[in-house]
Design an enzyme around this catalytic site. Sequence first.
Site, PDB file in Angstrom:
ATOM      1  N   CYS A  77     -20.403   4.945  23.595  1.00  0.00           N
ATOM      2  CA  CYS A  77     -19.576   6.139  23.796  1.00  0.00           C
ATOM      3  C   CYS A  77     -19.220   6.304  25.275  1.00  0.00           C
ATOM      4  O   CYS A  77     -18.483   5.497  25.817  1.00  0.00           O
ATOM      5  CB  CYS A  77     -20.296   7.359  23.214  1.00  0.00           C
ATOM      6  SG  CYS A  77     -19.187   8.745  22.976  1.00  0.00           S
ATOM      7  N   HIS A 171     -21.901   5.793  17.575  1.00  0.00           N
ATOM      8  CA  HIS A 171     -23.328   5.926  17.904  1.00  0.00           C
ATOM      9  C   HIS A 171     -24.196   5.145  16.917  1.00  0.00           C
ATOM     10  O   HIS A 171     -24.462   5.622  15.817  1.00  0.00           O
ATOM     11  CB  HIS A 171     -23.728   7.402  17.899  1.00  0.00           C
ATOM     12  CG  HIS A 171     -23.133   8.151  19.041  1.00  0.00           C
ATOM     13  ND1 HIS A 171     -23.740   8.219  20.276  1.00  0.00           N
ATOM     14  CD2 HIS A 171     -21.960   8.812  19.159  1.00  0.00           C
ATOM     15  CE1 HIS A 171     -22.974   8.913  21.099  1.00  0.00           C
ATOM     16  NE2 HIS A 171     -21.879   9.284  20.448  1.00  0.00           N
ATOM     17  N   GLU A 173     -27.283   4.675  17.097  1.00  0.00           N
ATOM     18  CA  GLU A 173     -28.650   5.211  17.071  1.00  0.00           C
ATOM     19  C   GLU A 173     -28.849   6.302  16.020  1.00  0.00           C
ATOM     20  O   GLU A 173     -29.971   6.616  15.668  1.00  0.00           O
ATOM     21  CB  GLU A 173     -29.036   5.735  18.467  1.00  0.00           C
ATOM     22  CG  GLU A 173     -28.271   6.960  18.979  1.00  0.00           C
ATOM     23  CD  GLU A 173     -26.929   6.628  19.637  1.00  0.00           C
ATOM     24  OE1 GLU A 173     -26.360   5.566  19.339  1.00  0.00           O
ATOM     25  OE2 GLU A 173     -26.438   7.447  20.436  1.00  0.00           O
ATOM     26  N   ASP A 462     -54.532  55.395  -5.060  1.00  0.00           N
ATOM     27  CA  ASP A 462     -53.806  56.666  -5.027  1.00  0.00           C
ATOM     28  C   ASP A 462     -53.508  57.129  -3.613  1.00  0.00           C
ATOM     29  O   ASP A 462     -52.987  58.214  -3.409  1.00  0.00           O
ATOM     30  CB  ASP A 462     -54.664  57.748  -5.720  1.00  0.00           C
ATOM     31  CG  ASP A 462     -54.741  57.460  -7.207  1.00  0.00           C
ATOM     32  OD1 ASP A 462     -53.786  56.824  -7.719  1.00  0.00           O
ATOM     33  OD2 ASP A 462     -55.747  57.826  -7.832  1.00  0.00           O
TER      34      ASP A 462
END
Length: 527
Positions: A77, A171, A173, A462
């Site tokens: 890249c 890419h 990877e 209660d």
Amino acid sequence: TVLILDFGSQYSHLITRRVRELGVYCELLPCTQKLADLHFKPKGIILSGSPYSVYDKDAPRVDPAVFDAGVPILGICYGLQEMTTFMGGKVDACDHREYGHAVLSVKKHPQFPFVDKLFAGLNGDNVQVWMSHGDQVSAAAPGFTVIAETRTAPFAAVAHEEKPFFGIQFHPEVTHTVDGQKLLKNFVIDICQCNASWTMEEFVDKEIERIRGVVGPIDHVIGAVSGGVDSTVAARLMHEAIGTRFHAVLVDNGVMRLNECANVKKMLGDKMGINIKVADAADLFLGRLKGVTDPEQKRKIIGNTFINVFEEEGVLIEQELERTQSQGKIKYLLQGTLYPDVIESISFKGPSATIKTHHNVGGLLDDMKLKLIEPLRELFKDEVRALGKILGLDDELVWRHPFPGPGIAIRVLGEVTKEQVEIARLADSIYIEEIKKNGYYRNISQAYAALLPIKAVGVMGDNRTYEQVIALRAVETKDFMTADIFASAEWFVCLKRISSRIINEVKGVNRVVYDISSKPPATIEWE
Ligand code: XMP
């Protein structure tokens, strides 16, 4: 060794991982690394991607010596774009940022068989790859030829016709690039001619030898242990290397998990035979935390108190060594620093902004005049786990969820008192026990219970109750930088059971909530 130069891509660590998975040792260094200053001679160089554009004014640049090193280069890249620009080609912005799947078709070059090596064994007309870029090569540099293209990227992969230089726009990877690992193998093993011989067993032997060499035959090493996987693995390795000349110190800061100190002492001391001392400083820590509600303040107090206590223990051990007329002295401090921490602190962009002050013992070095020894500094977390297994650690320990240095203090929101810590601790132990019993522990990356600083109305029998709220957190993450909440229909059924157990068994709690925030914008811890 393969050198990976990091231009800041989010995938740089992944390249390192993938190359190591091929059995080849590699190091990731900032792209500004000067080749002349390297402590090893790489057999190949990979240039990573980057968030920058090569034509940005402040774009990171590689040391030109890289292109004269006489070793194969793979630009990925931005790496491709940097190589192209440097060697005289052209890079321009794409019309549209390309992000996602793409299909490559590979071109054959019978006249230059070498350039075909990168895609050897891949399905030539249909290579599924992952693209993520805003720029692309618009004219290859002189001497380069196209080795693969896509519909929109005519220079998706290029190679030099004479030198072993390759560039790819996609890419390899990431797992979305189907044969990415094959391609990296072609580069690392066939083109760079690296041996696939790096294994964890080999690492253990080498590291033990290295530690023995560094520490020498008489001196001692001190190190803090926490019961977490990193410090335990580091301690085990150190013990293997120098035996009882390693002194482990467990600081009981009063904000550890339920029964944690006793368990850690049993495991490291009784089971592994490590020389371990527990410094009982719970009251000191809780005393200093009295009245403090600010998260950063809590972290600072715990960090500083930790240093005080640890130093005092160091002095006591030193005195004991003198008393027994030991020849050696404590000269080293063991730390379980991992590779991602190392990378973070050497990045060319500088360390990232502090979101939270993490607790560490760096301050000890100056005061105690110790040298640092970090046997795990080349490893990723899962490699540390693999190492732990080789060293014979129990699965339970190897897969333990991380626990922050400031402990339960940052999980008790508001003031940290002994009573509050006990509530959080008990709720947490019920939570984790149920998670394990129901088989979720390994699927969750981190889970814990936090105690909120508010009261809510409830009804028991209660009677009206007015008590505190426990927040349960469970996240899935790979790197703890981002995280998703753990969620499934079955899990929610399990949570219902956990909620009723906590409300029944933990006094002072009448309500349990599940934290459904992801990171970002939330963080994993509440403080
Ligand atoms: P955050 O909360 O920042 O946490 O999303 C990310 C990871 O880091 C852990 N953490 C710490 N670990 N000392 C540590 O050793 C700390 O001070 C600290 N603070 C957070 C957190 O548990 C998560 O795994």
